[in-house]
Design a protein around this motif. Structure first.
Motif, PDB file in Angstrom:
ATOM      1  N   GLY A 102      59.694  40.868  40.007  1.00  0.00           N
ATOM      2  CA  GLY A 102      58.726  39.801  39.760  1.00  0.00           C
ATOM      3  C   GLY A 102      58.370  39.754  38.285  1.00  0.00           C
ATOM      4  O   GLY A 102      59.045  40.325  37.447  1.00  0.00           O
ATOM      5  N   LEU A 103      57.264  39.059  38.014  1.00  0.00           N
ATOM      6  CA  LEU A 103      56.808  38.895  36.636  1.00  0.00           C
ATOM      7  C   LEU A 103      55.374  39.369  36.488  1.00  0.00           C
ATOM      8  O   LEU A 103      54.550  39.155  37.367  1.00  0.00           O
ATOM      9  N   LEU A 104      55.094  39.998  35.376  1.00  0.00           N
ATOM     10  CA  LEU A 104      53.716  40.294  34.979  1.00  0.00           C
ATOM     11  C   LEU A 104      53.413  39.340  33.834  1.00  0.00           C
ATOM     12  O   LEU A 104      54.054  39.403  32.789  1.00  0.00           O
ATOM     13  N   THR A 105      52.467  38.441  34.050  1.00  0.00           N
ATOM     14  CA  THR A 105      52.138  37.475  33.008  1.00  0.00           C
ATOM     15  C   THR A 105      50.919  37.929  32.219  1.00  0.00           C
ATOM     16  O   THR A 105      50.053  38.639  32.735  1.00  0.00           O
ATOM     17  N   ARG A 106      50.881  37.504  30.986  1.00  0.00           N
ATOM     18  CA  ARG A 106      49.721  37.788  30.131  1.00  0.00           C
ATOM     19  C   ARG A 106      48.471  37.212  30.790  1.00  0.00           C
ATOM     20  O   ARG A 106      47.417  37.846  30.818  1.00  0.00           O
ATOM     21  N   ARG A 107      48.582  36.036  31.336  1.00  0.00           N
ATOM     22  CA  ARG A 107      47.447  35.362  31.976  1.00  0.00           C
ATOM     23  C   ARG A 107      46.875  36.190  33.136  1.00  0.00           C
ATOM     24  O   ARG A 107      45.665  36.350  33.263  1.00  0.00           O
ATOM     25  N   GLU A 108      47.752  36.698  34.000  1.00  0.00           N
ATOM     26  CA  GLU A 108      47.285  37.492  35.138  1.00  0.00           C
ATOM     27  C   GLU A 108      46.661  38.805  34.688  1.00  0.00           C
ATOM     28  O   GLU A 108      45.691  39.276  35.270  1.00  0.00           O
ATOM     29  N   TRP A 109      47.201  39.428  33.635  1.00  0.00           N
ATOM     30  CA  TRP A 109      46.640  40.665  33.108  1.00  0.00           C
ATOM     31  C   TRP A 109      45.232  40.397  32.573  1.00  0.00           C
ATOM     32  O   TRP A 109      44.296  41.152  32.836  1.00  0.00           O
ATOM     33  N   ILE A 110      45.078  39.304  31.833  1.00  0.00           N
ATOM     34  CA  ILE A 110      43.765  38.969  31.274  1.00  0.00           C
ATOM     35  C   ILE A 110      42.780  38.640  32.389  1.00  0.00           C
ATOM     36  O   ILE A 110      41.613  39.050  32.335  1.00  0.00           O
ATOM     37  N   LYS A 111      43.225  37.923  33.407  1.00  0.00           N
ATOM     38  CA  LYS A 111      42.345  37.619  34.543  1.00  0.00           C
ATOM     39  C   LYS A 111      41.884  38.898  35.243  1.00  0.00           C
ATOM     40  O   LYS A 111      40.711  39.033  35.593  1.00  0.00           O
ATOM     41  N   ALA A 112      42.795  39.843  35.436  1.00  0.00           N
ATOM     42  CA  ALA A 112      42.445  41.106  36.090  1.00  0.00           C
ATOM     43  C   ALA A 112      41.463  41.908  35.229  1.00  0.00           C
ATOM     44  O   ALA A 112      40.476  42.459  35.735  1.00  0.00           O
ATOM     45  N   PHE A 113      41.718  41.950  33.928  1.00  0.00           N
ATOM     46  CA  PHE A 113      40.826  42.661  33.016  1.00  0.00           C
ATOM     47  C   PHE A 113      39.445  42.004  32.996  1.00  0.00           C
ATOM     48  O   PHE A 113      38.424  42.693  33.022  1.00  0.00           O
ATOM     49  N   ASN A 114      39.411  40.698  32.985  1.00  0.00           N
ATOM     50  CA  ASN A 114      38.151  39.950  33.012  1.00  0.00           C
ATOM     51  C   ASN A 114      37.354  40.287  34.272  1.00  0.00           C
ATOM     52  O   ASN A 114      36.134  40.483  34.216  1.00  0.00           O
ATOM     53  N   TYR A 115      38.028  40.385  35.408  1.00  0.00           N
ATOM     54  CA  TYR A 115      37.366  40.733  36.667  1.00  0.00           C
ATOM     55  C   TYR A 115      36.748  42.134  36.562  1.00  0.00           C
ATOM     56  O   TYR A 115      35.594  42.342  36.950  1.00  0.00           O
ATOM     57  N   VAL A 116      37.508  43.080  36.030  1.00  0.00           N
ATOM     58  CA  VAL A 116      37.002  44.454  35.905  1.00  0.00           C
ATOM     59  C   VAL A 116      35.767  44.484  35.009  1.00  0.00           C
ATOM     60  O   VAL A 116      34.760  45.117  35.340  1.00  0.00           O
ATOM     61  N   VAL A 117      35.820  43.797  33.890  1.00  0.00           N
ATOM     62  CA  VAL A 117      34.696  43.784  32.959  1.00  0.00           C
ATOM     63  C   VAL A 117      33.448  43.189  33.611  1.00  0.00           C
ATOM     64  O   VAL A 117      32.348  43.711  33.455  1.00  0.00           O
ATOM     65  N   HIS A 118      33.626  42.115  34.364  1.00  0.00           N
ATOM     66  CA  HIS A 118      32.470  41.440  34.946  1.00  0.00           C
ATOM     67  C   HIS A 118      31.953  42.079  36.235  1.00  0.00           C
ATOM     68  O   HIS A 118      30.866  41.743  36.688  1.00  0.00           O
ATOM     69  N   THR A 119      32.712  42.984  36.818  1.00  0.00           N
ATOM     70  CA  THR A 119      32.247  43.643  38.047  1.00  0.00           C
ATOM     71  C   THR A 119      32.079  45.148  37.862  1.00  0.00           C
ATOM     72  O   THR A 119      31.785  45.854  38.821  1.00  0.00           O
TER      73      THR A 119
END
Length: 135
Positions: A102-119
């Motif tokens: 599959g693919l790891l996209t920059r967008r998905e990595w940033i979304k996951a990091f954003n979730y961690v920061v906000h929760t």
């Protein structure tokens, strides 16, 4: 996209999808390259005019980028993933045998990091670090 596809087929696909670059796989589903619309149009513009004739003569493997970054989730650290995503919009993910997963996209990595920061505060209690120099 498969490496043995005619370049004309790749041209049609890349003009219809929103991606600027896509992974190329061989018959064994191993990630062997990357292909962009620019790579294809470069072949079309080698004469004084634009011609699609060359697209029927060449295969994807004839124009694809063969040196590219890819990762294995088991072997590639998060730090390395982040480092590679600075210069790549996506990273092909392969298993230990090089088979595309599959693919790891920059967008998905940033979304996951954003979730961690906000929760983060919902999952962890953060205490001030004691000053070890107090005595």
């Amino acid at each position: 996209m498969q490496d043995d596809n005619p370049l004309y087929h790749a041209f049609l696909i890349l003009t219809k999808v929103k991606y600027s670059k896509i992974p190329v796989l061989d018959k064994d589903r191993k990630a062997v390259g990357l292909l962009s619309l620019a790579m294809i149009t470069d072949k079309m513009l080698q004469t004084d005019e634009i011609s699609t004739d060359v697209l029927n003569e060449l295969k994807v493997r004839d124009v694809m980028q063969t040196k590219f970054d890819k990762i294995n989730f088991v072997q590639t650290t998060l730090e390395t993933q982040l480092h590679l995503l600075v210069d790549n919009a996506f990273l092909p993910v392969v298993d230990d045998k090089g088979v595309f997963q599959g693919l790891l996209t920059r967008r998905e990595w940033i979304k996951a990091f954003n979730y961690v920061v906000h929760t983060f505060d919902n999952h962890y209690d953060v205490n001030e670090k004691p000053d070890l120099n107090e005595n």
